[in-house]
Design a protein around this motif. Structure first.
Motif, mmCIF file in Angstrom:
data_model
loop_
_atom_site.group_PDB
_atom_site.id
_atom_site.type_symbol
_atom_site.label_atom_id
_atom_site.label_comp_id
_atom_site.label_asym_id
_atom_site.label_seq_id
_atom_site.Cartn_x
_atom_site.Cartn_y
_atom_site.Cartn_z
ATOM 1 N N GLY A 92 0.371 -1.112 -0.162
ATOM 2 C CA GLY A 92 0.057 0.056 0.113
ATOM 3 C C GLY A 92 0.698 1.231 -0.069
ATOM 4 N N PHE A 93 2.002 1.151 -0.279
ATOM 5 C CA PHE A 93 2.650 2.490 -0.499
ATOM 6 C C PHE A 93 2.580 2.918 -1.757
ATOM 7 C CE2 PHE A 93 4.860 0.444 2.949
ATOM 8 C CZ PHE A 93 6.098 1.059 3.510
ATOM 9 N N ARG A 94 3.223 4.248 -1.835
ATOM 10 C CA ARG A 94 2.642 4.954 -3.303
ATOM 11 C C ARG A 94 4.202 5.352 -3.648
ATOM 12 N NH1 ARG A 94 -0.327 9.543 -0.206
ATOM 13 N NH2 ARG A 94 1.504 10.840 0.755
ATOM 14 N N ASP A 117 -1.416 -0.739 13.891
ATOM 15 C CA ASP A 117 -2.232 -0.689 15.148
ATOM 16 C C ASP A 117 -2.638 -1.983 15.769
ATOM 17 O OD1 ASP A 117 -2.343 2.383 15.317
ATOM 18 O OD2 ASP A 117 -3.879 2.386 13.501
ATOM 19 N N ASP A 118 -2.916 -2.965 14.556
ATOM 20 C CA ASP A 118 -3.456 -4.102 14.999
ATOM 21 C C ASP A 118 -2.618 -5.265 14.135
ATOM 22 O OD1 ASP A 118 -4.959 -6.663 14.865
ATOM 23 O OD2 ASP A 118 -6.536 -5.654 15.242
ATOM 24 N N CYS A 119 -1.820 -5.977 14.723
ATOM 25 C CA CYS A 119 -0.621 -7.189 14.033
ATOM 26 C C CYS A 119 -1.500 -7.905 13.225
ATOM 27 C CB CYS A 119 0.179 -7.518 15.012
ATOM 28 S SG CYS A 119 1.579 -8.390 14.178
ATOM 29 N N GLN A 120 -2.458 -8.506 14.015
ATOM 30 C CA GLN A 120 -3.140 -9.818 13.432
ATOM 31 C C GLN A 120 -4.048 -9.146 12.151
ATOM 32 O OE1 GLN A 120 -2.811 -13.004 14.497
ATOM 33 N NE2 GLN A 120 -4.183 -13.304 12.602
ATOM 34 N N ALA A 121 -4.788 -8.084 12.230
ATOM 35 C CA ALA A 121 -5.465 -7.626 11.198
ATOM 36 C C ALA A 121 -4.605 -7.220 10.008
ATOM 37 C CB ALA A 121 -6.388 -6.497 11.777
ATOM 38 N N THR A 122 -3.487 -6.518 10.147
ATOM 39 C CA THR A 122 -2.535 -5.951 9.279
ATOM 40 C C THR A 122 -2.075 -7.496 8.492
ATOM 41 O OG1 THR A 122 -2.211 -4.053 10.349
ATOM 42 C CG2 THR A 122 -0.391 -4.831 8.616
ATOM 43 N N HIS A 156 -1.565 -10.826 3.955
ATOM 44 C CA HIS A 156 -1.441 -12.261 3.653
ATOM 45 C C HIS A 156 -2.354 -12.394 2.374
ATOM 46 C CE1 HIS A 156 -0.458 -16.432 3.852
ATOM 47 N NE2 HIS A 156 -1.589 -16.726 4.148
ATOM 48 N N GLY A 157 -3.633 -11.672 2.773
ATOM 49 C CA GLY A 157 -4.659 -11.787 1.588
ATOM 50 C C GLY A 157 -4.201 -11.156 0.332
ATOM 51 N N ARG A 158 -3.368 -10.230 0.256
ATOM 52 C CA ARG A 158 -2.774 -9.475 -0.939
ATOM 53 C C ARG A 158 -1.380 -10.372 -1.427
ATOM 54 N NH1 ARG A 158 -2.271 -3.443 1.355
ATOM 55 N NH2 ARG A 158 -4.323 -2.971 1.397
#
Length: 134
Positions: A27-29, A89-94, A99-101
């Motif tokens: 998600g960088f630009r 903010d949230d390691c598991q969610a990130t 992983h989905g990407r």
């Protein structure tokens, strides 16, 4: 007067592959993509940290001879370079989002040292840690 660190560079095997990884998967630009002959100055930045750039550089000329460049790329591929840290903010969610990407993790999120962290590597072998902010 010093203004602080603005750019940190990583050695990458393939700048196009690295650019795709950092933009599409993390998600960088793109900040700068400029050429001077065969040399390409390529930097990306995290959208929430516009004052800082991550350089995606090949180790060849103008600063490094061919033998040294080969050794540097071999060290990167082995994961021998120190990891970079991406605060989240949230390691598991990130982890789940990345992983989905298609980001391949070398360590799933684990709670330790009073926080949660996970590890992954970019296509060149540069190590990264996701660290949940305390």
């Amino acid at each position: 007067m010093m203004q602080g660190v603005q750019i940190v560079g990583l050695y990458v095997h393939d700048q196009d592959e690295a650019l795709q990884f950092y933009v599409e998967r993390l998600g960088f630009r793109v900040h700068t993509d400029a050429r001077n002959g065969d040399y390409r100055w390529l930097t990306v930045q995290h959208p929430d940290q516009p004052e800082f750039q991550l350089g995606l550089f090949r180790p060849e000329a103008p600063t490094v001879d061919a033998a040294t460049a080969k050794g540097l790329l071999e060290a990167v591929a082995k994961g021998a370079m120190p990891p970079l840290v991406l605060m989240v903010d949230d390691c598991q969610a990130t982890y789940e989002t990345m992983h989905g990407r298609g980001v391949e993790f070398t360590q799933e999120p684990i709670a330790r040292y009073g926080s949660v962290d996970a590890s992954f590597r970019d296509p060149s072998g540069n190590g990264w840690k996701l660290v949940q902010a305390r």
